[in-house]
Design an enzyme around this catalytic site. Sequence first.
Site, PDB file in Angstrom:
ATOM      1  N   HIS A  44       0.917  -1.274  -0.107  1.00  0.00           N
ATOM      2  CA  HIS A  44       0.003  -0.078   0.020  1.00  0.00           C
ATOM      3  C   HIS A  44       0.988   1.311  -0.065  1.00  0.00           C
ATOM      4  CE1 HIS A  44      -3.682   2.030   1.666  1.00  0.00           C
ATOM      5  NE2 HIS A  44      -3.305   2.823   1.034  1.00  0.00           N
ATOM      6  N   GLU A  71      -2.470  -1.890  -3.322  1.00  0.00           N
ATOM      7  CA  GLU A  71      -3.882  -1.191  -2.783  1.00  0.00           C
ATOM      8  C   GLU A  71      -3.620   0.316  -2.577  1.00  0.00           C
ATOM      9  OE1 GLU A  71      -5.000  -3.630   0.497  1.00  0.00           O
ATOM     10  OE2 GLU A  71      -3.795  -2.354   2.061  1.00  0.00           O
ATOM     11  N   HIS A 191      -8.224  -6.573   7.177  1.00  0.00           N
ATOM     12  CA  HIS A 191      -7.942  -5.457   8.362  1.00  0.00           C
ATOM     13  C   HIS A 191      -8.285  -6.083   9.819  1.00  0.00           C
ATOM     14  CE1 HIS A 191      -7.122  -1.207   9.047  1.00  0.00           C
ATOM     15  NE2 HIS A 191      -7.514  -1.502  10.130  1.00  0.00           N
TER      16      HIS A 191
END
Length: 240
Positions: A44, A71, A191
């Site tokens: 990310h 991401e 997450h």
Amino acid sequence: MKTNLSVNINKVATLRNARGENNPDVARFALDCERFGADGITVHPRPDERHIRRADVREIRPLLGREFNMEGYPDEVFLNLALEVLPDQVTLVPDAPGALTSSAGWDVKANLDFLRGVIGRLKERGIRVSVFIDADPEQARLAAQAGADRVELYTKPYADGYAADRKEAVAPFVAAAKAAIEAGLGLNAGHDLSLENLAYFRRSMPRLDEVSIGHALICDALYLGIEETIRQYKEQLTNE
């Protein structure tokens, strides 16, 4: 049902950046994760490059033999990088530039035209696109309308509620998963999934293609070592 494990290596880059040198070596760590059984690698790259840097993305991409998931928020810098390196999957998240971590999914209805345009650009280059959403069946259906291939369910609310009542905590995710599947979408999740709550989540889902796990997995690796940690996470994804 096979569920792939994608290891998010952002925290490894955070540790490296603390000293300004190349220790730990992020590219080598990614390759070791693959060698130890990870099905993919997630990065990310944020605008401030406080962990994964754009240079890391360019270095890592050609080295990997398994799935590469990139991401982030789809501003032009992020999109241009994705279109340059061509990851296997791009996961679109609605994070503000200074966000500490992802904290909510997209309001797809309010961003439908924007997401449709972004998804179209990525899919033209053969990139699979996943949209990060809350556990809301309507958001899943709208993601399909936007042209997404998959959704990734934001699982922090599940993790927060797991200890008190895991059946209640997982129920909204089951409903969202069913809606996604009915809309023809693949299903990812991520997450705060951990060794404690992962197996139950996986067993509860009607289908689960992939989980992306970083923080908890890297924390576990401090005690168990990365090879054993990956083995244990994979075990949680295969045990019935």
